[in-house]
Design an enzyme around this catalytic site. Structure first.
Site, PDB file in Angstrom:
ATOM      1  NE  ARG A 232      -4.391  -0.848  -0.039  1.00  0.00           N
ATOM      2  CZ  ARG A 232      -4.598  -1.828  -0.913  1.00  0.00           C
ATOM      3  NH1 ARG A 232      -3.620  -2.224  -1.702  1.00  0.00           N
ATOM      4  NH2 ARG A 232      -5.763  -2.407  -1.008  1.00  0.00           N
ATOM      5  CD  GLU A 261      -1.771   3.694  -6.150  1.00  0.00           C
ATOM      6  OE1 GLU A 261      -2.811   3.130  -6.579  1.00  0.00           O
ATOM      7  OE2 GLU A 261      -0.903   3.091  -5.513  1.00  0.00           O
ATOM      8  CG  HIS A 280      -1.986  -0.314  -7.041  1.00  0.00           C
ATOM      9  ND1 HIS A 280      -2.405   0.507  -6.016  1.00  0.00           N
ATOM     10  CD2 HIS A 280      -2.207  -1.576  -6.599  1.00  0.00           C
ATOM     11  CE1 HIS A 280      -2.869  -0.234  -5.016  1.00  0.00           C
ATOM     12  NE2 HIS A 280      -2.755  -1.501  -5.364  1.00  0.00           N
TER      13      HIS A 280
END
Length: 316
Positions: A232, A261, A280
């Protein structure tokens, strides 16, 4: 009549979910909610929500009187107010096991990209010349120690694979219990991992670990150490990471998750040769994506048909 709504998703289609809900005889709708107000306006009739990016906050729950259940596409539930949901007797679930192999494999790939200098030498070979000398030094796996922080499903999976490649494995997790499959992991303190590991791989939640890796920690790490984050954003202080990489406090960082993000394409981290970034995507494979959709839909259907859920976050 029970009803479920997908608050938002960026999938190509929801055919898998539709099929599962049709078989159960439960209506399912897809919305594309971006704000709290969008969710409140579009989801009034839902007893269950399947959520990707939408934030399910106290305000949302206060204004959705029919809501009984929330399931998130994915592992993390930091976009859902768990305390408020529990207070309101709203069941929260996730899908914690859909991409375990993929995330572990991605961490392995990032690790190998650094330890074998793959990205560095790809760029050098294409732009400069055919000469391995630029890669010096490269060390044998059996001479390197990998520190795994967080020994849950994914952390253990990563550790097993790294061990199979010949790396020495140390790990930290206050809840870790040794078993036959992971007997090779030497349990140590967090400080020992920080100071002793050649590679550190993070497999912990952001909650409770904000800025765990910061300027003070970087000064304690080996100057050649590589830090991996497929967990994370927020666990690593990104400003401090930039300075540590730029000044040679640590050797490199392979990062799949960041605080904001999508990451700003102008980020100064992108200027650094010893920083590898992926968007990601550690969770992703075609198989994992389909498994995620199926398991999220099945969990919602289980709840709506009064069956025991498989992945409860809060115990009601």
């Amino acid at each position: 009549m029970m009803k479920a709504i997908i608050t938002d998703c960026d999938h190509e289609n929801i055919d898998i979910e539709i099929n599962i809900f049709q078989k159960a005889g439960i209506p399912l709708e897809l919305k594309q909610c971006r704000t709290e107000d969008d969710v409140i306006r579009e989801c009034q009739s839902a007893q269950a929500l399947i959520v990707q990016y939408a934030h399910i906050t106290k305000k949302v729950m206060e204004n959705l009187p029919e809501l009984k259940m929330i399931v998130r596409y994915g592992v993390g539930v930091d976009t859902i107010d768990i305390k408020e949901a529990t207070k309101r007797n709203i069941q929260v679930c996730n899908v914690p096991d859909y991409g375990m192999n993929e995330v572990a494999d991605h961490a392995i790939a990032l690790m190998m990209a650094f330890t074998r200098k793959i990205v560095l030498m790809n760029d050098f070979t294409k732009k400069s010349k055919w000469d391995y000398v630029r890669s010096i030094p490269v060390h044998r796996a059996s001479n390197q120690t990998v520190g795994v922080i967080g020994l849950g499903r994914i952390g253990r999976n990563f550790a097993i694979k790294a061990h199979a490649l010949g790396y020495n494995i140390i790990g930290f997790d206050p809840y870790y219990k040794e078993n036959d499959e992971t007997r090779f992991i030497k349990a140590v303190s967090l400080d020992e991992i920080i100071t002793e590991a050649d590679i550190i791989s993070l497999h912990i939640p952001a909650e409770g670990n904000k800025n765990l890796f910061n300027k003070d920690v970087f000064t304690k790490m080996k100057k050649t150490a590589v830090l991996l984050n497929v967990a994370r954003g927020g666990i690593i202080n990104e400003d401090d990471l930039y300075e540590a990489l730029k000044d040679g406090e640590i050797g490199g960082a392979g990062i799949d998750c960041v605080v904001t993000e999508p990451m700003n394409p102008g980020s100064r981290l992108f200027e650094l040769e010893n920083y590898i970034a992926t968007p990601h995507m550690a969770w992703y494979s075609e198989e994992a994506a389909q498994e995620l959709k199926r398991k999220a839909a099945e969990e919602a259907v289980r709840f709506l048909t009064n069956k025991k859920v498989h992945y409860p976050i809060n115990n009601l």
